[in-house]
Motif scaffolding. Structure first.
Motif, PDB file in Angstrom:
ATOM      1  N   ASN B 101       0.821  -1.204   0.000  1.00  0.00           N
ATOM      2  CA  ASN B 101       0.000   0.000   0.000  1.00  0.00           C
ATOM      3  C   ASN B 101       0.853   1.252   0.000  1.00  0.00           C
ATOM      4  O   ASN B 101       0.581   2.193  -0.726  1.00  0.00           O
ATOM      5  N   ASN B 102       1.890   1.231   0.826  1.00  0.00           N
ATOM      6  CA  ASN B 102       2.790   2.377   0.888  1.00  0.00           C
ATOM      7  C   ASN B 102       4.056   2.052   0.094  1.00  0.00           C
ATOM      8  O   ASN B 102       4.813   1.166   0.480  1.00  0.00           O
ATOM      9  N   PRO B 103       4.275   2.761  -1.025  1.00  0.00           N
ATOM     10  CA  PRO B 103       5.412   2.432  -1.890  1.00  0.00           C
ATOM     11  C   PRO B 103       6.754   2.427  -1.148  1.00  0.00           C
ATOM     12  O   PRO B 103       7.697   1.768  -1.570  1.00  0.00           O
ATOM     13  N   ARG B 104       6.822   3.133  -0.013  1.00  0.00           N
ATOM     14  CA  ARG B 104       8.076   3.141   0.758  1.00  0.00           C
ATOM     15  C   ARG B 104       8.434   1.758   1.278  1.00  0.00           C
ATOM     16  O   ARG B 104       9.588   1.486   1.582  1.00  0.00           O
ATOM     17  N   ASN B 105       7.435   0.903   1.410  1.00  0.00           N
ATOM     18  CA  ASN B 105       7.711  -0.440   1.940  1.00  0.00           C
ATOM     19  C   ASN B 105       8.161  -1.431   0.872  1.00  0.00           C
ATOM     20  O   ASN B 105       8.558  -2.544   1.190  1.00  0.00           O
ATOM     21  N   GLU B 106       8.072  -1.006  -0.387  1.00  0.00           N
ATOM     22  CA  GLU B 106       8.359  -1.947  -1.471  1.00  0.00           C
ATOM     23  C   GLU B 106       9.778  -2.514  -1.379  1.00  0.00           C
ATOM     24  O   GLU B 106      10.000  -3.712  -1.545  1.00  0.00           O
ATOM     25  N   ILE B 107      10.739  -1.642  -1.090  1.00  0.00           N
ATOM     26  CA  ILE B 107      12.131  -2.083  -1.012  1.00  0.00           C
ATOM     27  C   ILE B 107      12.308  -3.106   0.103  1.00  0.00           C
ATOM     28  O   ILE B 107      12.954  -4.134  -0.070  1.00  0.00           O
ATOM     29  N   THR B 108      11.684  -2.829   1.246  1.00  0.00           N
ATOM     30  CA  THR B 108      11.775  -3.760   2.369  1.00  0.00           C
ATOM     31  C   THR B 108      11.276  -5.146   1.969  1.00  0.00           C
ATOM     32  O   THR B 108      11.915  -6.153   2.253  1.00  0.00           O
ATOM     33  N   PHE B 109      10.120  -5.187   1.304  1.00  0.00           N
ATOM     34  CA  PHE B 109       9.562  -6.470   0.875  1.00  0.00           C
ATOM     35  C   PHE B 109      10.546  -7.185  -0.040  1.00  0.00           C
ATOM     36  O   PHE B 109      10.785  -8.377   0.105  1.00  0.00           O
ATOM     37  N   GLN B 110      11.108  -6.439  -0.978  1.00  0.00           N
ATOM     38  CA  GLN B 110      12.033  -7.069  -1.921  1.00  0.00           C
ATOM     39  C   GLN B 110      13.277  -7.552  -1.206  1.00  0.00           C
ATOM     40  O   GLN B 110      13.779  -8.636  -1.488  1.00  0.00           O
ATOM     41  N   GLN B 111      13.761  -6.764  -0.228  1.00  0.00           N
ATOM     42  CA  GLN B 111      14.939  -7.193   0.527  1.00  0.00           C
ATOM     43  C   GLN B 111      14.648  -8.446   1.339  1.00  0.00           C
ATOM     44  O   GLN B 111      15.533  -9.245   1.600  1.00  0.00           O
ATOM     45  N   LEU B 112      13.395  -8.610   1.733  1.00  0.00           N
ATOM     46  CA  LEU B 112      13.029  -9.802   2.499  1.00  0.00           C
ATOM     47  C   LEU B 112      12.537 -10.921   1.576  1.00  0.00           C
ATOM     48  O   LEU B 112      12.076 -11.958   2.031  1.00  0.00           O
ATOM     49  N   GLY B 113      12.624 -10.694   0.279  1.00  0.00           N
ATOM     50  CA  GLY B 113      12.359 -11.755  -0.689  1.00  0.00           C
ATOM     51  C   GLY B 113      10.904 -12.022  -1.009  1.00  0.00           C
ATOM     52  O   GLY B 113      10.559 -13.122  -1.434  1.00  0.00           O
ATOM     53  N   ILE B 114      10.044 -11.027  -0.808  1.00  0.00           N
ATOM     54  CA  ILE B 114       8.621 -11.226  -1.127  1.00  0.00           C
ATOM     55  C   ILE B 114       8.255 -10.377  -2.352  1.00  0.00           C
ATOM     56  O   ILE B 114       8.534  -9.183  -2.396  1.00  0.00           O
ATOM     57  N   ASP B 115       7.637 -11.025  -3.344  1.00  0.00           N
ATOM     58  CA  ASP B 115       7.200 -10.314  -4.549  1.00  0.00           C
ATOM     59  C   ASP B 115       6.052  -9.375  -4.230  1.00  0.00           C
ATOM     60  O   ASP B 115       5.146  -9.730  -3.492  1.00  0.00           O
ATOM     61  N   THR B 116       6.115  -8.188  -4.822  1.00  0.00           N
ATOM     62  CA  THR B 116       5.108  -7.194  -4.478  1.00  0.00           C
ATOM     63  C   THR B 116       4.387  -6.650  -5.694  1.00  0.00           C
ATOM     64  O   THR B 116       4.897  -6.691  -6.812  1.00  0.00           O
ATOM     65  N   VAL B 117       3.205  -6.126  -5.440  1.00  0.00           N
ATOM     66  CA  VAL B 117       2.484  -5.355  -6.430  1.00  0.00           C
ATOM     67  C   VAL B 117       2.076  -4.060  -5.744  1.00  0.00           C
ATOM     68  O   VAL B 117       1.410  -4.074  -4.718  1.00  0.00           O
ATOM     69  N   SER B 118       2.549  -2.945  -6.295  1.00  0.00           N
ATOM     70  CA  SER B 118       2.170  -1.660  -5.729  1.00  0.00           C
ATOM     71  C   SER B 118       1.497  -0.847  -6.817  1.00  0.00           C
ATOM     72  O   SER B 118       2.099  -0.546  -7.840  1.00  0.00           O
ATOM     73  N   SER B 119       0.223  -0.525  -6.609  1.00  0.00           N
ATOM     74  CA  SER B 119      -0.496   0.171  -7.671  1.00  0.00           C
ATOM     75  C   SER B 119       0.101   1.545  -7.928  1.00  0.00           C
ATOM     76  O   SER B 119       0.194   1.989  -9.060  1.00  0.00           O
ATOM     77  N   THR B 120       0.577   2.201  -6.879  1.00  0.00           N
ATOM     78  CA  THR B 120       1.177   3.522  -7.052  1.00  0.00           C
ATOM     79  C   THR B 120       2.391   3.435  -7.975  1.00  0.00           C
ATOM     80  O   THR B 120       2.542   4.215  -8.915  1.00  0.00           O
TER      81      THR B 120
END
Lengths: 163, 220
Positions: B101-120
């Motif tokens: 939901n918050n694009p700022r968290n996208e990097i964290t997810f990727q660093q922890l190895g989880i694929d993400t979808v961020s509409s923003t």
């Protein structure tokens, strides 16, 4: 020690006060600035308002040079997330995670977090106190920490139970 | 294929009904009883579970063990992260996707190895892409907008018209995938000569799309 505490509830604020009184560098983070009132006037650490798992907030809190981080917000998932960031991304040497849900506490302990499952701990303390058992009370906290309690009994009580 | 969706907001709701319509076996986990009830009335063919999707016991009830895909699309990023980790690491689900939901968290997810979808992030990338490419059409955005499949139709005056593929100088991060000439698909070889009216299908990174456009169509 440079210690970051995430969550300024009852536990977080008390932990911050204790560590700060003992002379440690404490930075406490909470999303709600009001909660810093719990720290009282003696607290001489730093309080930062923001989301604990926001990388920018953690950097401001000095996560790159932190010796320890304690995640004690009231959200299990927030605690897990911030702990993983601290441990896996910033290699903070000591990371402790409070988790209310016993299942998640067990699971994430297996995944390498030092989880403190307060629900199970408190339930066991109550059980032990209710049953007045002499049986020992045991919890492991992370890989290298544990708590064992023995309740001493009077000889006649022990004899009774043994019979 | 069994798909488990956690979070019954607008995203989870439409995702569930769409996948169910396409014939997938879909279960949706929603925490709020009211919302869960409403969804159960609105969508057919979706198994609805009222409960906290971050609770491993609820996930088990929802049959996570046989799910091929888990999509965590709640409004809380920390929940989405934990749901995906539980799904992947505890229940062995092969494909897990988290909504950020918050694009700022996208990097964290990727660093922890989880694929993400961020509409923003996707929308901003798509806008950027639209702005750079101009007269090349984007057929498909891949890798969450990092890579795109584009189509360009050659004009008689285009710089590559009349040239063979081996004579082309294309940017590094792009490749010609195929040529469509009079409704026939041609797989380009070095000797293939480009003709006016050829529709060129190419794969390119967003950064190189403009260079690719210039190489194929010139600076007109």
């Amino acid at each position: 020690m440079h210690v970051i505490i995430v969550g300024c509830g009852r536990v977080g604020s008390q932990l911050a006060q204790i560590l700060s009184t003992e002379g440690h560098n404490v930075v406490i983070i909470d999303k709600n600035a009001e909660s810093f009132k719990r720290l009282g006037t003696d607290f001489n650490g730093i309080a930062i308002t923001g989301i604990g798992f926001d990388p920018d907030i953690l950097k401001r809190a000095g996560i790159e040079r932190a010796d320890a981080l304690a995640a004690v917000t009231n959200g299990d998932n927030s605690n897990i997330m911030v702990s993983q960031i601290a441990k896996k991304i910033y290699n903070v040497p000591r990371v402790l995670t409070r988790i209310y849900d016993p299942l998640r506490a067990d699971i994430y302990k297996k995944f390498g977090l030092n989880t403190i499952g307060t629900t199970s701990i408190v339930a066991q303390i109550f059980r032990s106190a209710i049953l007045k058992e002499s049986s020992k009370l045991e919890f492991s906290i992370g890989d290298d920490l544990g708590l064992i309690e023995y309740i001493a009994q009077k000889e006649e009580e022990a004899a009774e139970q043994g019979a | 294929m069994y798909v488990l969706i956690v979070g019954g907001g607008k995203v989870g709701n439409s995702l569930a009904s769409r996948l169910a319509q396409e014939g997938y076996d879909v279960a949706l986990v929603e925490k709020e009883e009211k919302i869960a009830r409403k969804i159960a009335e609105d969508i057919e063919k979706v198994l609805l579970i009222n409960g906290d999707g971050c609770d491993p016991a609820r996930l088990e009830d929802a049959g996570i063990a046989r799910a091929q895909v888990v999509a965590a699309v709640t409004g809380d990023d920390e929940d989405n992260l934990i749901i995906c980790q539980l799904a992947r690491d505890t229940f062995g689900v092969p494909r897990v996707i988290a909504r950020v939901n918050n694009p700022r968290n996208e990097i964290t997810f990727q660093q922890l190895g989880i694929d993400t979808v961020s509409s923003t992030t996707i929308i901003s990338k798509l806008i950027k892409e639209e702005a750079t490419i101009g007269d090349i059409f984007t057929l498909l955005a891949l890798k969450r907008g990092k890579l795109s499949l584009v189509e360009a139709i050659l004009k008689p005056k285009s710089p590559v018209t009349g040239k063979s593929i081996k004579a082309l100088k294309l940017p590094n991060d792009s490749i010609l995938a195929s040529i469509i000439r009079n409704d026939t698909v041609i797989f380009p070889r070095g000797e293939t000569v480009l003709q006016p009216g050829d529709s060129i299908i190419a794969l390119s990174t967003i950064e190189k799309a403009d260079e690719l456009r210039q190489a194929l169509l010139g600076t007109e």
